[in-house]
Design an enzyme around this catalytic site. Structure first.
Site: not given
Ligand SMILES: NC(=O)c1ccc[n+]([C@@H]2O[C@H](COP(=O)([O-])OP(=O)(O)OC[C@H]3O[C@@H](n4cnc5c(N)ncnc54)[C@H](O)[C@@H]3O)[C@@H](O)[C@H]2O)c1
Ligand SMILES: O=C(O)C(=O)C[C@@H](O)[C@H](O)[C@H](O)COP(=O)(O)O
Ligand SMILES: [Zn+2]
Length: 375
Positions: A130, A152, A194, A236, A246, A250, A254, A257, A261, A275
């Site tokens: 949990r 998130k 971003e 951010k 959100e 917040r 998006n 997005h 998305h 992404h």
């Molecule tokens: N939680 C949030 O608020 C939030 C915000 C934005 C995006 N996201 C999510 O994040 C994801 C995308 O993240 P991403 O763009 O980092 O992609 P990713 O995690 O897939 O990484 C991209 C690629 O780069 C490689 N890589 C990572 N670091 C490296 C480095 N230093 N050197 C060489 N290769 C490296 C990885 O192995 C992968 O192949 C999506 O799923 C998106 O929805 C979440």
């Molecule tokens: O942190 C947030 O809030 C965002 O919306 C950041 C976005 O860049 C990110 O891709 C997030 O994961 C999208 O959120 P979602 O709630 O639309 O899935």
């Molecule tokens: Zn994003």
């Protein structure tokens, strides 16, 4: 700030969320000697590290050796690199591995990698026993400026992105700018989308700075990268602190997005559309739709288009995916988490740095706009 942080030019950005608050620590080379940035939050000299196969191979051994030197025993779990890992099967494998490791509620899990590792690990941490602690160690530009901050977490479903997840703030975010040096150019550009987003939301001066310095950020200039990452984290953090879960503002994060998305879901999660690439296209579509609705000067939408083109980012849906019809896009957008009572909240724009939320986009205007921009 300690003497060592001063010497290493560590920038700290606080995320002031009371008991759930934490520091984002940004510097170059901080993974070579991570103990000074972790020691105060480690509950015991043992922790679980999660990474993907690419990042684990490149950064895992040195990080684990540095932690071992600091007296910390590390158990590594590796997931396959790529968006496909944000799924139930990997979540289950990760939870089982962390339970086998003997994770306790007071423990910390460290997520070393991009947004995929961070989102999956953060989600596992939010549900295991949990809720256990998570430290984000983002290694992509995207994860350093966005996904590691704000709590998130989640996984994708066939129906859409991040549809199963939780809010779970990290205990700390450690950003080593040196990791960006090994990032493939396409991934760097995707993450840059971003960064641009923050300028578009409410930081027009930052957007202007990016117009001058964006190429240097992408090329790897450390001084400009440090500023771009820190300013993005500040942007951010300010929004997250104002509206952690959100319920309002917040949703501005998006921007781009709802379209983005839908594009990712249409393409599948196989790496054809990243992404950040979908977000770049989505931001351009959001500004172009705002022009159609006579809310945004066309000059501002054109300014964004020019900047995306100059930095080599896609800005038309057809740049990356073909065959997506207006009807299919509308169906996919119906899965957006900003949908309520059957009405989608859009992030629109009155100009660069003036994003706002609107529930007043007429569906016939939207359909016409999509039809003119797709297939
Ligand atoms: N939680 C949030 O608020 C939030 C915000 C934005 C995006 N996201 C999510 O994040 C994801 C995308 O993240 P991403 O763009 O980092 O992609 P990713 O995690 O897939 O990484 C991209 C690629 O780069 C490689 N890589 C990572 N670091 C490296 C480095 N230093 N050197 C060489 N290769 C490296 C990885 O192995 C992968 O192949 C999506 O799923 C998106 O929805 C979440
Ligand atoms: O942190 C947030 O809030 C965002 O919306 C950041 C976005 O860049 C990110 O891709 C997030 O994961 C999208 O959120 P979602 O709630 O639309 O899935
Ligand atoms: Zn994003």
């Amino acid at each position: 700030m300690t003497e060592q942080q001063q010497a290493q030019k560590i920038t700290q950005v606080p995320v002031s969320l009371g008991a759930r608050g934490y520091q984002i620590m940004i510097g170059e080379g901080l993974l070579a000697d991570p103990m000074p940035y972790l020691a105060d939050i480690l509950p015991r000299p043992k922790l679980a590290l999660v990474s993907d196969d690419v990042v684990a191979a490149r950064y895992g051994p040195a990080l684990m050796a540095a932690l071992a030197d600091g007296g910390v025993d590390v158990d590594l779990h590796v997931i396959p690199a790529g968006e496909g890992s944000k799924c139930f099967a990997e979540l289950e494998r990760l939870c089982a591995a962390l339970l086998d490791f003997g994770i306790e509620r007071s423990d910390l899990v460290m997520a070393l990698g991009g947004g995929v590792v961070g989102d999956l690990t953060g989600f596992a941490a939010s549900v295991l026993r949990r809720g256990v602690g998570v430290v984000q160690i983002p290694t992509t530009l995207l994860s350093q400026v966005d996904s590691s901050v704000g709590g998130k977490t989640g996984i994708n479903m066939a129906q859409g992105k991040n549809l199963v997840g939780a809010f779970h703030q990290p205990r700390r975010v450690l950003i080593d700018l040196a990791t960006l040096d090994s990032l493939p150019e396409r991934e760097r550009k995707a993450g840059y989308a971003e960064v641009v987003k923050y300028g578009l939301i409410d930081r027009p001066d930052f957007f202007t700075w990016l117009e001058r310095k964006g190429a240097a950020v992408l090329k790897g200039d450390k001084q400009t990268q440090a500023y771009a990452v820190a300013e993005s984290c500040r942007a951010k953090a300010a929004i997250v602190v104002a509206d952690e879960r959100e319920s309002g503002a917040r949703a501005l994060l998006n921007l781009g997005h709802s379209f983005g998305h839908a594009i990712e879901a249409f393409a599948g999660y196989d790496g054809r559309v990243l992404h950040g690439e979908a977000v770049a296209i989505g931001c351009q579509m959001a500004l172009d739709l705002s022009v159609v609705l006579e809310l945004c000067p066309k000059a501002d939408a054109d300014r964004l288009r020019r900047h995306l083109a100059e930095t080599g980012l896609p800005h038309r849906c057809t740049d990356l995916c073909t065959g997506l019809s207006a009807d299919r896009m509308m169906d996919l957008m119906a899965q957006d988490k900003k949908m309520s009572a059957g009405v989608l909240t859009f992030v629109l724009s009155r100009g660069i740095g003036q994003a706002f939320l609107s529930r007043d986009v007429p569906s016939d205007v939207l359909r016409g706009f999509l039809a003119a921009n797709l297939i």
